[in-house]
Design an enzyme around this catalytic site. Structure first.
Site, PDB file in Angstrom:
ATOM      1  N   ASP A  32       0.492  -3.597 -11.076  1.00 53.54           N
ATOM      2  CA  ASP A  32       0.769  -2.941 -12.302  1.00 53.54           C
ATOM      3  C   ASP A  32       0.887  -4.013 -13.495  1.00 53.54           C
ATOM      4  O   ASP A  32       2.066  -4.484 -14.145  1.00 53.54           O
ATOM      5  CB  ASP A  32       2.478  -2.540 -12.180  1.00 53.54           C
ATOM      6  N   LYS A 137      -2.051   4.842 -10.898  1.00 52.41           N
ATOM      7  CA  LYS A 137      -1.816   5.386 -10.055  1.00 52.41           C
ATOM      8  C   LYS A 137      -0.143   6.909 -10.495  1.00 52.41           C
ATOM      9  O   LYS A 137       0.300   5.410 -12.371  1.00 52.41           O
ATOM     10  CB  LYS A 137      -0.810   4.881  -9.127  1.00 52.41           C
ATOM     11  N   CYS A 170       8.320  -1.397  -8.380  1.00 58.19           N
ATOM     12  CA  CYS A 170       6.625  -0.579  -7.580  1.00 58.19           C
ATOM     13  C   CYS A 170       6.093  -1.608  -6.557  1.00 58.19           C
ATOM     14  O   CYS A 170       4.990  -0.778  -5.942  1.00 58.19           O
ATOM     15  CB  CYS A 170       5.376  -0.475  -8.887  1.00 58.19           C
TER      16      CYS A 170
HETATM   17  C1  C5J Z   1       6.976  -0.860 -11.655  1.00 54.99           C
HETATM   18  C2  C5J Z   1       8.724   0.240 -13.004  1.00 54.99           C
HETATM   19  N1  C5J Z   1       5.332  -1.309 -12.292  1.00 54.99           N
HETATM   20  N2  C5J Z   1       8.815  -0.452 -13.349  1.00 54.99           N
HETATM   21  N3  C5J Z   1       7.251   0.230 -12.916  1.00 54.99           N
HETATM   22  O1  C5J Z   1       7.841  -1.350 -11.236  1.00 54.99           O
HETATM   23  O2  C5J Z   1       8.871   1.770 -13.888  1.00 54.99           O
END
Ligand code: C5J
Length: 232
Positions: A32, A137, A170
């Site tokens: 991400d 995702k 994540c």
């Molecule tokens: C991720 C989030 N990618 N913190 N998402 O950690 O909402």
């Protein structure tokens, strides 16, 4: 797509103990690294976070990514986000908290956390090559409602070098999912970041505690050293 043809392996200095990685069964998994989390005006900032805290992970990830590409490792990028019609976004996720903009609302980088919008894309410094795998995702974990497991199985992957953001959300969720599926996860500490430094530290501590209950924790320097010292 990248091929994993090397039969070499290396020891990586890590906690709670060094680990030997067979590079032919190892993928780099980058979680991400999207504008929505990294840049002002995206999802992360709408939640009230200081997004500048995540920038420290970019350099270490870029260094490991360059080495992984040079070795021909399988590289997998993930992106958290939703369909434009929001059918894969549970109301419980959309309605949560008191963000300045909610998922799907128009923002400075397009609709917040929506696939195809500029904010959903990966930051230029780590942009995927055409042959690399990008997993979209809807959840925090990269295995939930995605094809990731099938792809890793097809490539014979047993070990994951994991980095990205955020450490405790994540990255941790994905490592836990991967651990339950039998993968050895080696998390690159300086290639991860959080809006909450204390959660970053705790997230890493939880992975390596109890003899590495979810995996191993290392840093980019150790990974790069191991990549440069592969044994045939
Ligand atoms: C991720 C989030 N990618 N913190 N998402 O950690 O909402």
């Amino acid at each position: 797509m990248a091929t994993t043809t090397s039969a070499a392996s290396s020891m990586i200095e890590a906690e709670p103990a060094p680990i030997a990685l067979d590079w032919s069964a190892t993928a780099l998994l980058i979680i991400d690294m999207q504008r929505d989390f990294m840049e002002p005006g995206g999802f992360g900032e709408t939640l009230g976070n200081d997004v500048s805290l995540l920038g420290r992970a970019v350099g270490p990830i870029a260094a490991v990514l360059a080495a992984a590409r040079a070795m021909g490792l399988l590289v997998v990028h993930t992106r958290e986000g939703h369909r434009p019609d929001l059918t894969d976004a549970p109301p419980a996720k959309i309605e949560r908290g008191a963000p300045s903009l909610r998922i799907g609302d128009p923002g400075p980088m397009g609709r917040i956390l929506i696939r195809g919008e500029p904010g959903h894309d990966i930051i230029p410094e780590l942009y995927p090559r055409a042959e690399e795998i990008v997993i979209d995702k809807p959840g925090k974990g990269a295995f939930y409602a995605t094809e990731l497991g099938d792809i890793l199985q097809k490539y014979g992957i047993e070990n994951l070098l994991v980095c990205g953001v955020t450490t405790e959300v994540c990255v941790n969720t994905t490592v836990r999912e991967a651990n339950d599926r039998g993968y050895r996860c080696v998390v690159i500490a300086d290639g991860c970041a959080s809006y909450f430094p204390e959660f970053h530290a705790a997230g890493l501590a939880m992975i390596k505690a109890q003899g590495g209950i979810f995996g191993w924790v290392t840093d980019s320097t150790a990974v790069l050293a191991a990549m440069g010292s592969e044994q045939g």
